[in-house]
Write a protein that holds these residues in place. Sequence first.
Motif: not given
Length: 156
Positions: A53-76
Amino acid sequence: MAVLDIVLHPAPVLRSTAQPVKLFDATLSQLAADMIETMYAAGGRGLAAPQVSLPMRIFVTDVEWKAGDPAPRVFVNPEIAAASDETVLREEGCLSIPDTPCRVRRPARVTLNWQDLNGLGHEAEFGGIEATCIQHELDHLNGILCIDRHEEEDLA
């Protein structure tokens, strides 16, 4: 950290164009941490601010966490600087449109410009699932959903 509520289609915020982030402070860092926690709790690989619900230009990803250690990324304030001519057709899911997989054709590789939580600029090339995830989340910032890009063509 807190798990945020994920809005579901057809919530109007999912169709709006998110506004650039201008203030890089502790509130933004807390939002990113909450979004990462929410993404993991929901079993996703990416989450964009409009989905909470926040119309801000930011997203987060972590495409590998289900198969290994979490490695989140933040994109602003992300922007695609270049995209490959080569495309891939993949099945994508969306936390805001549960149980509705979509087949979406996207560039196989993208070069992305973005800022981190301190406002510092970055540029990198992404391929594979990470490129797909980044493009999916960037679409959310522009009011575009995977159902808008769905193709009936087989994945084979």
